[in-house]
Motif scaffolding. Structure first.
Motif, PDB file in Angstrom:
ATOM      1  N   GLU A   1       0.900  -0.618   0.472  1.00 14.97           N
ATOM      2  CA  GLU A   1       0.172  -0.024  -0.039  1.00 14.97           C
ATOM      3  C   GLU A   1       1.036   1.376   0.187  1.00 14.97           C
ATOM      4  OE1 GLU A   1      -1.671   0.466   3.762  1.00 14.97           O
ATOM      5  OE2 GLU A   1      -2.972   2.199   3.068  1.00 14.97           O
ATOM      6  N   VAL A   2       0.202   2.535  -0.916  1.00 15.44           N
ATOM      7  CA  VAL A   2       1.238   3.353  -1.271  1.00 15.44           C
ATOM      8  C   VAL A   2       0.396   4.535   0.079  1.00 15.44           C
ATOM      9  CG1 VAL A   2       1.449   5.736  -2.596  1.00 15.44           C
ATOM     10  CG2 VAL A   2       1.363   3.089  -3.629  1.00 15.44           C
ATOM     11  N   GLN A   3       2.399   4.645   0.782  1.00 16.43           N
ATOM     12  CA  GLN A   3       1.698   5.497   1.797  1.00 16.43           C
ATOM     13  C   GLN A   3       3.068   6.505   2.111  1.00 16.43           C
ATOM     14  OE1 GLN A   3       2.012   3.348   5.735  1.00 16.43           O
ATOM     15  NE2 GLN A   3      -0.490   2.888   5.226  1.00 16.43           N
ATOM     16  N   LEU A   4       2.184   7.871   1.931  1.00 15.77           N
ATOM     17  CA  LEU A   4       2.851   9.075   2.263  1.00 15.77           C
ATOM     18  C   LEU A   4       2.825  10.233   2.749  1.00 15.77           C
ATOM     19  CD1 LEU A   4       2.341   8.728  -1.182  1.00 15.77           C
ATOM     20  CD2 LEU A   4       3.718  10.373  -1.194  1.00 15.77           C
ATOM     21  N   VAL A   5       3.583  10.626   4.365  1.00 13.56           N
ATOM     22  CA  VAL A   5       3.350  10.898   5.856  1.00 13.56           C
ATOM     23  C   VAL A   5       4.523  12.354   5.972  1.00 13.56           C
ATOM     24  CG1 VAL A   5       3.153  10.812   8.074  1.00 13.56           C
ATOM     25  CG2 VAL A   5       2.575   9.001   6.955  1.00 13.56           C
ATOM     26  N   GLU A   6       3.701  13.274   5.770  1.00 16.84           N
ATOM     27  CA  GLU A   6       3.883  14.690   5.847  1.00 16.84           C
ATOM     28  C   GLU A   6       4.248  15.003   7.728  1.00 16.84           C
ATOM     29  OE1 GLU A   6       1.462  15.044   2.405  1.00 16.84           O
ATOM     30  OE2 GLU A   6       1.063  14.552   4.476  1.00 16.84           O
ATOM     31  N   SER A   7       5.213  15.675   7.865  1.00 12.35           N
ATOM     32  CA  SER A   7       5.650  16.399   8.897  1.00 12.35           C
ATOM     33  C   SER A   7       6.580  17.884   9.158  1.00 12.35           C
ATOM     34  CB  SER A   7       6.384  15.584   9.774  1.00 12.35           C
ATOM     35  OG  SER A   7       7.439  14.856   9.700  1.00 12.35           O
ATOM     36  N   GLY A   8       6.133  18.060  10.381  1.00 15.19           N
ATOM     37  CA  GLY A   8       7.491  19.465  10.058  1.00 15.19           C
ATOM     38  C   GLY A   8       6.516  20.723   9.866  1.00 15.19           C
ATOM     39  N   GLY A   9       5.316  20.167   9.877  1.00 13.21           N
ATOM     40  CA  GLY A   9       4.310  21.744  10.046  1.00 13.21           C
ATOM     41  C   GLY A   9       4.908  22.596  11.628  1.00 13.21           C
ATOM     42  N   GLY A  10       4.196  23.621  11.286  1.00 15.03           N
ATOM     43  CA  GLY A  10       4.010  24.542  12.625  1.00 15.03           C
ATOM     44  C   GLY A  10       3.491  25.721  12.614  1.00 15.03           C
ATOM     45  N   GLY A 102       1.105  12.543  -8.379  1.00 18.26           N
ATOM     46  CA  GLY A 102      -1.150  12.692  -8.011  1.00 18.26           C
ATOM     47  C   GLY A 102      -1.803  11.559  -7.771  1.00 18.26           C
ATOM     48  N   ALA A 103      -1.052   9.934  -7.759  1.00 17.07           N
ATOM     49  CA  ALA A 103      -1.560   9.049  -8.047  1.00 17.07           C
ATOM     50  C   ALA A 103      -2.100   8.931  -6.712  1.00 17.07           C
ATOM     51  CB  ALA A 103      -0.506   7.967  -8.541  1.00 17.07           C
ATOM     52  N   GLY A 104      -1.167   9.429  -5.247  1.00 16.59           N
ATOM     53  CA  GLY A 104      -0.769   9.047  -3.832  1.00 16.59           C
ATOM     54  C   GLY A 104      -0.348  10.609  -3.567  1.00 16.59           C
ATOM     55  N   TRP A 105      -0.602  10.865  -2.368  1.00 12.78           N
ATOM     56  CA  TRP A 105      -0.848  11.974  -1.289  1.00 12.78           C
ATOM     57  C   TRP A 105      -1.155  11.975  -0.413  1.00 12.78           C
ATOM     58  CZ3 TRP A 105      -1.646  17.440  -4.076  1.00 12.78           C
ATOM     59  CH2 TRP A 105      -2.179  17.458  -5.399  1.00 12.78           C
ATOM     60  N   GLY A 106      -0.190  12.229   0.993  1.00 17.77           N
ATOM     61  CA  GLY A 106      -0.091  12.430   2.616  1.00 17.77           C
ATOM     62  C   GLY A 106      -1.522  13.065   3.002  1.00 17.77           C
TER      63      GLY A 106
END
Lengths: 115, 107
Positions: A1-10, A102-106
């Motif tokens: 399964e494609v997974q993307l996880v963003e972090s670091g915002g604030g 475009g096919a997968g998004w966090g």
């Protein structure tokens, strides 16, 4: 399964810097261009930039609104892509998404630039 | 750079067919995609290469192209289809452009 996880915002003050990370799994990361897209509150999608594969020299392209201030990089050994944001402006306030062509998004990470 | 133009809003009754257009001079030269975005969620790819559907996207969702205009067609509209829809294209340097988005309201 494609997974993307963003972090670091604030929350960050104008003129300061922030680095976002996008950690991925489930696909051959080194074979794909990786793209950053943002969405200001209540607004539409805005393309931020792209980093190409090693085979294409890891070349980058940026939207005019961020060129010279934002830098995208990648580490294929870790399947991670970063967005370094410098000289931030209040107009940079948005949810930032990384995308697999475009096919997968966090799920996105919120960046708020405010005094 | 170039622009993609979408209508701000489209309204249809349940069971009817919704058509959302996207126009731009470069569309005749480059493949394009359509995304659905519901409140608080990331975009979801509905159509790529103008007409192709990813796995899991129902057949009642289709894309077509004619010259410099793309059309996203949703047949048998359901309440769950209420969302924002964006077209997107890219140039040969992989620089993307998004349309301004269309809010689909199911009456």
């Amino acid at each position: 399964e494609v997974q993307l996880v963003e972090s670091g915002g604030g929350v960050v003050q104008p003129g300061r810097s922030l680095r976002l990370s996008c950690t991925t799994s489930g696909f051959p990361f080194d074979e794909y261009f990786m793209t950053w897209v943002r969405q200001a509150p209540g607004k539409g999608l805005e393309w931020v930039g792209v980093i190409k594969t090693k085979a294409e020299g890891e070349a980058t392209e940026y939207a005019a609104s961020v060129k010279g201030r934002f830098t995208i990089s990648r580490d294929d050994s870790k399947s991670v892509v970063w967005l370094q944001m410098d000289s931030l402006k209040t107009d940079d306030t948005a949810i930032y998404y990384c995308s697999l062509s475009g096919a997968g998004w966090g799920q996105g990470t919120l960046v708020t630039v405010s005094t | 750079s170039y622009e993609l133009t979408q209508p701000p809003s489209v309204s249809v009754s349940p069971g009817q067919t919704a058509r959302i257009t996207c126009s731009g001079d470069a569309l005749s030269k480059q493949y394009s995609s359509w995304y659905q975005q519901k409140p608080g969620q990331a975009p979801l790819l509905l159509i790529y290469k103008d007409t192709e559907r990813p796995a899991g996207i129902p057949e009642r969702i289709s894309g077509s192209t004619s010259g410099t205009t793309l059309t996203l067609t949703i047949s048998g509209v359901q309440a769950e289809d209420e969302a924002d829809y964006y077209c997107q294209s890219a140039d040969r340097n992989s620089i993307w452009v998004f349309g301004g988005g269309t809010k689909l309201t199911v009456l």
